[in-house]
Design an enzyme around this catalytic site. Sequence first.
Site, PDB file in Angstrom:
ATOM      1  N   ASP A 186       0.859  -1.186   0.000  1.00 38.18           N
ATOM      2  CA  ASP A 186       0.000   0.000   0.000  1.00 38.18           C
ATOM      3  C   ASP A 186       0.897   1.238   0.000  1.00 38.18           C
ATOM      4  O   ASP A 186       1.949   1.274   0.643  1.00 38.18           O
ATOM      5  CB  ASP A 186      -0.888  -0.012   1.249  1.00 38.18           C
ATOM      6  CG  ASP A 186      -2.018   0.993   1.172  1.00 38.18           C
ATOM      7  OD1 ASP A 186      -3.170   0.555   1.027  1.00 38.18           O
ATOM      8  OD2 ASP A 186      -1.739   2.210   1.280  1.00 38.18           O
ATOM      9  N   ILE A 187       0.434   2.259  -0.715  1.00 36.07           N
ATOM     10  CA  ILE A 187       1.253   3.459  -0.892  1.00 36.07           C
ATOM     11  C   ILE A 187       1.240   4.369   0.343  1.00 36.07           C
ATOM     12  O   ILE A 187       2.065   5.274   0.472  1.00 36.07           O
ATOM     13  CB  ILE A 187       0.753   4.213  -2.153  1.00 36.07           C
ATOM     14  CG1 ILE A 187       1.867   4.980  -2.819  1.00 36.07           C
ATOM     15  CG2 ILE A 187      -0.459   5.080  -1.851  1.00 36.07           C
ATOM     16  CD1 ILE A 187       1.558   5.360  -4.243  1.00 36.07           C
ATOM     17  N   ASN A 199     -12.609  -3.372   3.208  1.00 39.30           N
ATOM     18  CA  ASN A 199     -13.611  -2.316   3.237  1.00 39.30           C
ATOM     19  C   ASN A 199     -14.482  -2.501   2.005  1.00 39.30           C
ATOM     20  O   ASN A 199     -13.997  -2.385   0.876  1.00 39.30           O
ATOM     21  CB  ASN A 199     -12.949  -0.931   3.213  1.00 39.30           C
ATOM     22  CG  ASN A 199     -12.137  -0.670   4.463  1.00 39.30           C
ATOM     23  OD1 ASN A 199     -12.510  -1.111   5.546  1.00 39.30           O
ATOM     24  ND2 ASN A 199     -11.018   0.021   4.313  1.00 39.30           N
ATOM     25  N   GLN A 248     -14.477   2.417   1.748  1.00 39.38           N
ATOM     26  CA  GLN A 248     -13.803   1.900   0.540  1.00 39.38           C
ATOM     27  C   GLN A 248     -13.578   3.059  -0.421  1.00 39.38           C
ATOM     28  O   GLN A 248     -14.531   3.744  -0.816  1.00 39.38           O
ATOM     29  CB  GLN A 248     -14.648   0.808  -0.136  1.00 39.38           C
ATOM     30  CG  GLN A 248     -13.921   0.199  -1.335  1.00 39.38           C
ATOM     31  CD  GLN A 248     -14.703  -0.915  -2.043  1.00 39.38           C
ATOM     32  OE1 GLN A 248     -15.866  -1.162  -1.732  1.00 39.38           O
ATOM     33  NE2 GLN A 248     -14.065  -1.560  -2.991  1.00 39.38           N
ATOM     34  N   HIS A 294     -10.256  -5.471  -2.651  1.00 34.86           N
ATOM     35  CA  HIS A 294      -8.890  -5.652  -2.156  1.00 34.86           C
ATOM     36  C   HIS A 294      -8.915  -6.030  -0.680  1.00 34.86           C
ATOM     37  O   HIS A 294      -9.772  -5.572   0.070  1.00 34.86           O
ATOM     38  CB  HIS A 294      -8.026  -4.405  -2.371  1.00 34.86           C
ATOM     39  CG  HIS A 294      -8.644  -3.135  -1.873  1.00 34.86           C
ATOM     40  ND1 HIS A 294      -9.637  -2.464  -2.552  1.00 34.86           N
ATOM     41  CD2 HIS A 294      -8.414  -2.410  -0.750  1.00 34.86           C
ATOM     42  CE1 HIS A 294      -9.986  -1.387  -1.881  1.00 34.86           C
ATOM     43  NE2 HIS A 294      -9.268  -1.326  -0.765  1.00 34.86           N
ATOM     44  N   HIS A 339      -6.735  -5.862   2.750  1.00 39.26           N
ATOM     45  CA  HIS A 339      -5.595  -5.236   3.416  1.00 39.26           C
ATOM     46  C   HIS A 339      -4.951  -6.273   4.339  1.00 39.26           C
ATOM     47  O   HIS A 339      -5.654  -6.913   5.128  1.00 39.26           O
ATOM     48  CB  HIS A 339      -6.050  -4.072   4.306  1.00 39.26           C
ATOM     49  CG  HIS A 339      -6.655  -2.917   3.570  1.00 39.26           C
ATOM     50  ND1 HIS A 339      -5.952  -1.782   3.258  1.00 39.26           N
ATOM     51  CD2 HIS A 339      -7.909  -2.712   3.099  1.00 39.26           C
ATOM     52  CE1 HIS A 339      -6.749  -0.919   2.635  1.00 39.26           C
ATOM     53  NE2 HIS A 339      -7.938  -1.468   2.528  1.00 39.26           N
TER      54      HIS A 339
HETATM   55  P1  5GP Z   1      -9.750   1.319   0.829  1.00 38.36           P
HETATM   56  O1  5GP Z   1      -9.868   2.599   1.598  1.00 38.36           O
HETATM   57  O2  5GP Z   1     -10.475   1.389  -0.500  1.00 38.36           O
HETATM   58  O3  5GP Z   1     -10.094   0.085   1.611  1.00 38.36           O
HETATM   59  O4  5GP Z   1      -8.206   1.155   0.517  1.00 38.36           O
HETATM   60  C1  5GP Z   1      -7.593   1.648  -0.623  1.00 38.36           C
HETATM   61  C2  5GP Z   1      -6.117   1.605  -0.359  1.00 38.36           C
HETATM   62  O5  5GP Z   1      -5.457   1.760  -1.586  1.00 38.36           O
HETATM   63  C3  5GP Z   1      -5.616   2.717   0.566  1.00 38.36           C
HETATM   64  O6  5GP Z   1      -5.000   2.141   1.701  1.00 38.36           O
HETATM   65  C4  5GP Z   1      -4.645   3.506  -0.314  1.00 38.36           C
HETATM   66  O7  5GP Z   1      -3.504   3.952   0.404  1.00 38.36           O
HETATM   67  C5  5GP Z   1      -4.280   2.515  -1.371  1.00 38.36           C
HETATM   68  N1  5GP Z   1      -3.938   3.099  -2.663  1.00 38.36           N
HETATM   69  C6  5GP Z   1      -4.647   4.039  -3.337  1.00 38.36           C
HETATM   70  N2  5GP Z   1      -4.034   4.325  -4.505  1.00 38.36           N
HETATM   71  C7  5GP Z   1      -2.930   3.539  -4.555  1.00 38.36           C
HETATM   72  C8  5GP Z   1      -1.891   3.398  -5.526  1.00 38.36           C
HETATM   73  O8  5GP Z   1      -1.846   4.026  -6.586  1.00 38.36           O
HETATM   74  N3  5GP Z   1      -0.905   2.513  -5.231  1.00 38.36           N
HETATM   75  C9  5GP Z   1      -0.905   1.783  -4.076  1.00 38.36           C
HETATM   76  N4  5GP Z   1       0.114   0.937  -3.903  1.00 38.36           N
HETATM   77  N5  5GP Z   1      -1.867   1.898  -3.144  1.00 38.36           N
HETATM   78  C10 5GP Z   1      -2.873   2.763  -3.388  1.00 38.36           C
END
Ligand code: 5GP
Length: 137
Positions: free
Chosen positions: A35-36, A90, A97, A103, A105
């Site tokens: 994750d970034i 999420n 989300q 995805h 985590h």
């Molecule tokens: P969500 O909030 O949808 O459960 O998680 C999305 C995750 O994707 C976040 O933790 C965010 O940091 C990660 N993320 C978003 N854009 C990118 C990206 O371009 N590269 C990577 N490696 N992670 C990303």
Amino acid sequence: MKTKRNPNCIFCQIIEGKIPCYKIYEDETTLAFLDISKDVEGHTLVIPKKHQASMQDATNCTLHNVFKTVNKICKHYYAKGYTGMRIQINSGETVGQSVHHLHVHILPTKATQPLKEPATKPLQINLEELANLLRLP
Ligand code: 5GP
Ligand code: ZN
């Protein structure tokens, strides 16, 4: 293998190599990468290569493949010295989300690195070096 991608989806673009990522593992149906956000050392995302937005449209087959990869990575991270993993999905905007490609985590932790909730500021992590340490063959 037939794949269904969404050209507007950031994770589909990562799968296609159009956006770079720090890859940890890949097989025919799944991809895992760091994750970034740098909120937790080793924070890893596992995604299916087929675009499915959330648990609402995830198939059994996709979940089987994704969790097989989650399991493989967790075992590998234990072997690398992490002592606990939080596994989180999420599904839906109301639980936060933000990327609408399913995805999982993986949030690894150690006694010396407990999970902080909520995460404060980004950690000093070199994602490239970490990916080189954690990458599965
Ligand atoms: P969500 O909030 O949808 O459960 O998680 C999305 C995750 O994707 C976040 O933790 C965010 O940091 C990660 N993320 C978003 N854009 C990118 C990206 O371009 N590269 C990577 N490696 N992670 C990303
Ligand atoms: Zn997608």
